[in-house]
Scaffold this active site. Structure first.
Site, PDB file in Angstrom:
ATOM      1  N   GLU A 523       0.848  -1.129  -0.040  1.00 52.39           N
ATOM      2  CA  GLU A 523      -0.131   0.268  -0.013  1.00 52.39           C
ATOM      3  C   GLU A 523       1.187   1.399  -0.126  1.00 52.39           C
ATOM      4  OE1 GLU A 523      -4.525   0.740   1.636  1.00 52.39           O
ATOM      5  OE2 GLU A 523      -3.245  -0.747   1.956  1.00 52.39           O
ATOM      6  N   GLU A 801      -2.188   0.107  13.397  1.00 53.38           N
ATOM      7  CA  GLU A 801      -3.266   0.850  11.758  1.00 53.38           C
ATOM      8  C   GLU A 801      -5.013   0.449  12.971  1.00 53.38           C
ATOM      9  OE1 GLU A 801      -3.599  -1.291   9.114  1.00 53.38           O
ATOM     10  OE2 GLU A 801      -4.940  -0.272   8.016  1.00 53.38           O
TER      11      GLU A 801
END
Ligand code: BGC
Length: 949
Positions: A523, A801
Site C-alpha cells: 500500500e 493500525e
C-alpha cells in the site's frame, strides 16, 4: 591577521562555485555577539550588536537550498533575545551574487534597505530578476525594540535551477529491455547508464541537474553523488517530475571523467496498490544535464543523449518498492562508473521524444538516512536462520556485513513482528514481500545495502550465510523525508513518553515523499484521510512546511476534473474514475493546507490552493443542493476502524459507526468554512461571503436534519458528537447537552472510545474544550482495550493500525489489515501537545505569532515539558506540581506573544519570578474564567508560580 590563529576557530568552512565562505567563532565564549560572520576576503568588522540574535536563515523553508524554480523566493529567520518584550522593529536584507560582495556589506542583487517591520517570515525577495543558475548569498540584520541594530546574521545562500524550458538540453534516455520483468519478484532490473568525457582541467564550478522516471543513484568518477535516496521521489508524474541540483565541482578532474547512474523502477514503473505495475510508464528513464564552468569563463554542457551507454544486465537484477532488491555480485561491472572502463558490451541508450511534463525543483527535504539502529538481540529460531531484533519498528533498510559463499544466495527478510516460535510474522505484508537477496561472487565477507526499495520492519532475518553472524552483521538504516524535528516533549509518566516516541517513530516511517498510511504492506500510499487526521500532530513533531507545500501540489495535480480531490495523492490511477471524492479523505484537500497556514502562516500556499479547495466544495454542493451530502460520496470509508470493527466479548457490536450522511455533511460544512476563511485571507471577498453563507446554511441543514432539541445527534455515536462539536456545527446552547451525550456514550463503553480514525482525536479535543479534561486524561492513560497504552503493553514501538493488532496470549488480528505502523490513531499527539504540554496555535495570528499556553495537568502526571521550534523561534513550556504549587516556566520568542491560562482562582495568587504577576514586566492580567486566570505575556522568559490546594 590569520583568524585561524589564536582564539578564533573556523566554525564552518564551505567552498562554493564563487568563493569560499568561512564563519569564525571566538573559542570558549558563549556571550552574546561572539559569532561574527566574516569572510576570508573581508576585513574584520567588530559588531556593536544589540541583544537580538538572528538565526535559522531559511529560503523557501530550506537551509541553503539549491536549484529553486521560485522566481521570487521567500526568506525567513528566527530571533532570539532574552529581554522581555523583545521584538524586531526593522530589518535589512542583503542579497549578493557572490560571497565576496556580501562580505563587503553590499547587496548587488537586492538591498531591502531598512524596512520598518516586525516580519521575520516570508519576506519576499524583491531584487534583480533571478535567472536560471543564479546564485544568491544573503544575510540579514534586525533592529530591536530600542531601535538598536543587531549584528549581521551568518550568511546563507540559495541557487536557482533551470527555470526556462529552453534551458534543458538533456533528453530522456532509457536502457535496453526496460519492461522485461524478472520472473522471481516481477520487479525490473536496474538500468545502468554511463558517459565518458574528457576535461581540460581548470573547472571553476560544475552543477548537475538530474532526475529520472523511476528512482536513481548518480555516480561520478567512481563516487556516489549526494545522499538523496529514492530521488526524484514520488510526484504526480504525468504532470510533474522533480529534479535535484547538486554541485559536483570537487569530483571532476583533468582527463577522462565518467558520469554514471543506476535507475530503478521506483513508483514510476513499479507495482502499486490498486493499479498494478507501469502506472506511469513501462521504461524507467534518466535525465541529466551537467553544466561546467571553467576558470576562463567558458562553459560546457554535458547532457543525456544517444551517445550515452547503457545496460540492464547489471548486479541489481530486480528492485521494487514493495518487493525488495535482488543483487547479484557476480554481475557487477567493476569500474563501470569510473574512467578506463570498456563499455563496448553495453548498448547505446534509447532517446525518447521530449514531453510536456514540468521539470520542477524538489522543494521538500530529500529522503535521507536520519539514524542507524543496531540490533539488540540475535536469535536462531531454526538452524541457519538468524533473526535480529532492532528494538524498534522502523523504516528504511539494512546494511548487511557478513560471510557468504560464492553462488549461494543470502536472503534478507524484514518483518514488524515475530511469530510465537521466534520466526518472522509476514502475513500482514500482504503482497509486499520486502525481501532483499544478495548473491556473493566469491567466498568471504561482503557488505550489502540496497538502492531502490524500502521496508517497514523491526526484525531482520538472514539465511544463506557461510558463518554464524554476530549482531554486528546488521545495521538498520532509518530513512525518510528529512523534515526537521520541531517538537520535543517529555513528562513524568514514562508510558506517555513512550507513546509520544511511538507517534514520532510512526511519523518518520510514513514521511516518504508523500504522507503515507503505512511503510510495510503493499500500500504505502498518501491516503488523504490519514494525514488529514494526523496533520496537526505531525506539525507539532516536525516542521512540515516544505513537505506539505510539495505534497499539496500532488493533491492539486491529481484532483479530478469535476473537483473531487483524490483519496490518496499522488494518485497513480485515474481520479476521474475511481478513488476520489470520499468524505474526510478528499477533505484533506482543505484541512491540510489550513493546518499548514495555522502553523506556518503561508499565504502563498493558500493562494495557490484556494481554487482547488473551492472546486472541491463546489462539487459537493452541485451534487447536493439540499446541503445534506448524500450523493457523490465515492466510497464511504466513514469513520474507519471505529468501535464497530472491534470484536471483543462484552463490547457492543454496533452503535459506533457515524451514519454516513451525518459524517459526510459534517465534513462538507467544515471544508466550506475553511474555504470561506481561505477566501477571506487571500482577498477573494465575494467568495468569502458566499462560502461563509454556505457554511451557515449547511450548518442549519445539519441541525435541522440530524440534531434533536436535546442535543442528540442522529446515530448517537461518539464520533458524531466529536465531529459536530469540533466543526462548530451546533448552536451554542446545544454544545453542553451534546457534550453530555458524548460523555454518557463514553461511559456506556466503560470509559473507552468507540471512535475511528477520523473522530478519536476530535473526541479527545472536544472533551478538553468542554471541560472534561479528566475523562480525556483517563482515556489517554487507560491500559484496558481499546487504548493507546494497551498497544504499548502489548509491545508497540510505533502506533498500530488497530488497537489490538497483537495481543499477548491471543495473537494477531486479521492479517488482511494489520499494520503496526499507521499514524492515524497517533493523532492523539495533538491532544498531548495541546493539553499535556499546553501549546496551542492561534488561528487569528497564524504561524505562532500569538499562541495560547493552557496546560491541563491530570492523569497523575507531575510535570511536563515541551520545546517547539515554531517558524518564529523556539517556544518552551514546562510546568510542575511541586511543594503545593503549580509552576510554569515559559519562553516566548521575540516578536511573539502568548495568552497564558493559570490554575488560580484569584489574580493575587499568581507570582512571576518571585513577585506578584500583576507587577511583572511583560505580564498583563486579562480576565478570570472558571478556576483560572488568564494573562497576556510579551516575548521573554517567565517563571510563574501558583499555589494549588
Ligand atoms: C489504509 C488506510 C486508509 C484506508 C481507506 C487502508 O487500506 O491503510 O489507512 O485510510 O485504506 O479507508
Amino acid at each position: 591577521m590569520d583568524l585561524a590563529d589564536g582564539p578564533w576557530q573556523a566554525a564552518r568552512v564551505s567552498r562554493h562555485c564563487h568563493g569560499t565562505m568561512t564563519t569564525y567563532q571566538l573559542a570558549g565564549l558563549t556571550a552574546r555577539c561572539v559569532s561574527l560572520a566574516l569572510f576570508v576576503s573581508a576585513g574584520l568588522t567588530v559588531c556593536t550588536a544589540a541583544p537580538l540574535r538572528i538565526e535559522n536563515l531559511r529560503c523557501e523553508y530550506r537551509v541553503n537550498p539549491a536549484g529553486l524554480d521560485v522566481r521570487t523566493p521567500r526568506l525567513s529567520w528566527t530571533l532570539t533575545g532574552d529581554r522581555r518584550g523583545e521584538r524586531q522593529t526593522a530589518y535589512r536584507v542583503l542579497v549578493a551574487s557572490s560571497a565576496r560582495i556580501l562580505a563587503e556589506d553590499r547587496g548587488d542583487l537586492w538591498d531591502s534597505g531598512k524596512v520598518a517591520s516586525d516580519q521575520t517570515i516570508h519576506i519576499l525577495y524583491a531584487g534583480q530578476p533571478l535567472k536560471s543558475r543564479a546564485r544568491a548569498w544573503w544575510r540579514v540584520r534586525a533592529w530591536d525594540k530600542d531601535s538598536q541594530p543587531s549584528a549581521w546574521s551568518s550568511p546563507a545562500q540559495w541557487s536557482m535551477g533551470l527555470i526556462e524550458p529552453s534551458d534543458w538540453q538533456a533528453r530522456w534516455i532509457a536502457g535496453p529491455g526496460g519492461s522485461s520483468t524478472n520472473s522471481k519478484t516481477g520487479a525490473l532490473p536496474a538500468s545502468m547508464f554511463r558517459k565518458s568525457f574528457p576535461l581540460p582541467g581548470g573547472v571553476r564550478c560544475a552543477i548537475a541537474y538530474v532526475t529520472a522516471d523511476g528512482v536513481y543513484e548518480l555516480r561520478l568518477n567512481g563516487h556516489r553523488v549526494g545522499n538523496h535516496l529514492l530521488a526524484p521521489e514520488w510526484t504526480s508524474y504525468r504532470r510533474r517530475v522533480q529534479y535535484q541540483t547538486v554541485e559536483v565541482t570537487a569530483l571532476l578532474r583533468r582527463g577522462e571523467n565518467v558520469v554514471a547512474a543506476l535507475v530503478g523502477e521506483g513508483w514510476y514503473a513499479g507495482r502499486l496498490m490498486a493499479v498494478g505495475r507501469f502506472a506511469y510508464g513501462t521504461h524507467p528513464r534518466f535525465l541529466l544535464q551537467l553544466e561546467i564552468e571553467f576558470d576562463d569563463g567558458t562553459r560546457q554542457t554535458l547532457a543525456t543523449d544517444q551517445t550515452w551507454r547503457s545496460t540492464s544486465n547489471g548486479p541489481i537484477t530486480a528492485a521494487g518498492i514493495y518487493d525488495g532488491e535482488n543483487y547479484d555480485a557476480r554481475k557487477e561491472w567493476p569500474g563501470w562508473d569510473a574512467p578506463g572502463f570498456d563499455d563496448h558490451p553495453w548498448s547505446p541508450a534509447a532517446v525518447s521524444p521530449p514531453d510536456s511534463r514540468a521539470l520542477v525543483w524538489q522543494r521538500n527535504e530529500p529522503i535521507q538516512v536520519q539514524r542507524e539502529m543496531s540490533p539488540t538481540r540475535l536469535t536462531e529460531p531454526r538452524p541457519g536462520t538468524y533473526v535480529f531484533d532492532l528494538g524498534q519498528n522502523m523504516v528504511g533498510w539494512c546494511r548487511v556485513h557478513a560471510r557468504g559463499a560464492a553462488g549461494r544466495p543470502v536472503t534478507i527478510r524484514h518483518a514488524e513482528m515475530l511469530n510465537e516460535d521466534g520466526t518472522l510474522y509476514t502475513a500482514n505484508l500482504r503482497g509486499a514481500p520486502q525481501i532483499d537477496r544478495y548473491m556473493p561472487r566469491v567466498d568471504g565477507e561482503f557488505t550489502f545495502e540496497p538502492h531502490f526499495t524500502y521496508h517497514g520492519f523491526r526484525y531482520v532475518e538472514l539465511t544463506g550465510l557461510a558463518q554464524r553472524p554476530t549482531t554486528r552483521a546488521v545495521l538498520g538504516r532509518v530513512f525518510h523525508s528529512a523534515a526537521p524535528l520541531a517538537g520535543r516533549l517529555a513528562c513524568s509518566d514514562p508510558s506517555l513518553n513512550r507513546l509520544m516516541e511511538n507517534i514520532v517513530w510512526t511519523e518518520r516511517a510514513n514521511l516518504m515523499s508523500s504522507p503515507n498510511d503505512c511503510p510495510q504492506r503493499d500500500e504505502r500510499f498518501g491516503w488523504m484521510g490519514d494525514i488529514q487526521a494526523f496533520a496537526q500532530t505531525a506539525m507539532f513533531n516536525m516542521n512540515l512546511a516544505a513537505f506539505a507545500t510539495k505534497w499539496l501540489q500532488d493533491v492539486r495535480d491529481d484532483q479530478a476534473d469535476d473537483g473531487r480531490f483524490p483519496d490518496f495523492a499522488p494518485h497513480p490511477g485515474n481520479p476521474n474514475r475511481q478513488f476520489s471524492g470520499v468524505p474526510a479523505w478528499a477533505d484533506a484537500g482543505t484541512i491540510v493546507p489550513w493546518r499548514a497556514y495555522q502553523n506556518y502562516a503561508d499565504l502563498r500556499l493558500l493562494e495557490e490552493h484556494f481554487d482547488a479547495a473551492r472546486r472541491w466544495v463546489d462539487y459537493i454542493h452541485r451534487a447536493n443542493p439540499d446541503l445534506i451530502w448524500n450523493k457523490g460520496r465515492g466510497n464511504d470509508y466513514n469513520d474507519w476502524l471505529n468501535g464497530d470493527w472491534v470484536k471483543q466479548t462484552g463490547w457492543p457490536t454496533n452503535g459506533a459507526s457515524v451514519p454516513n450522511a451525518v459524517f459526510a455533511t459534517a465534513f462538507f460544512a467544515h471544508s466550506t468554512e475553511l474555504v470561506a476563511k481561505m477566501a477571506a485571507l487571500t482577498g477573494h471577498r465575494e467568495e468569502a461571503q458566499h462560502y461563509a453563507a454556505l457554511f451557515n446554511d449547511i450548518k442549519a441543514a445539519f441541525q435541522r436534519r440530524f440534531v434533536a432539541s436535546d442535543g442528540r445527534i442522529e446515530g448517537d455515536t461518539q464520533g458524531g458528537y466529536a465531529l459536530a462539536l469540533n466543526f462548530d456545527l451546533l448552536p451554542e446552547q446545544l454544545r453542553p447537552p451534546a457534550t453530555a451525550h458524548l460523555v454518557n456514550n463514553i461511559h456506556r463503553y466503560h470509559d473507552h472510545l468507540s471512535t475511528g480514525i477520523q473522530t478519536t482525536h476530535r473526541a479527545m479535543l472536544e472533551l478538553g474544550r468542554n471541560r472534561h479534561e479528566d475523562l480525556a486524561w483517563q482515556m489517554l492513560t487507560n491500559r484496558t482495550f481499546p487504548s493507546w497504552l494497551y498497544m504499548l503493553d502489548n509491545g508497540a514501538t510505533t502506533v498500530w493500525e488497530r488497537w489490538d493488532g497483537y495481543v499477548r496470549g491471543r495473537g494477531f488480528q486479521d492479517a488482511g489489515m494489520n499494520s503496526f505502523n499507521h499514524w492515524a490513531f497517533g493523532a492523539v499527539g495533538e491532544w498531548i501537545w495541546r493539553y499535556v504540554v499546553g501549546l496551542n496555535p492561534d488561528d487569528a495570528a497564524a504561524g505562532w505569532k500569538h499562541f495560547v499556553v493552557a496546560p491541563k495537568p491530570g492523569g497523575g502526571v507531575t510535570w511536563a515539558r515541551g520545546d517547539y521550534d515554531s517558524i518564529r523561534g523556539r517556544i518552551t513550556s514546562q510546568w510542575r506540581l511541586v511543594d503545593g504549587a503549580f509552576t510554569l516556566e515559559l519562553t516566548v520568542p521575540p516578536n511573539t506573544t502568548a495568552t497564558v491560562y493559570l490554575p488560580a482562582r484569584e489574580v493575587g495568587q499568581v507570582r512571576e519570578s518571585g513577585r506578584p504577576a500583576r507587577q511583572a514586566p511583560g505580564v498583563t492580567w486579562l480576565r478570570g474564567v472558571t478556576g483560572e486566570t488568564v494573562w497576556r505575556v510579551a516575548s521573554g522568559h517567565y517563571s510563574f508560580r501558583v499555589p494549588v490546594p
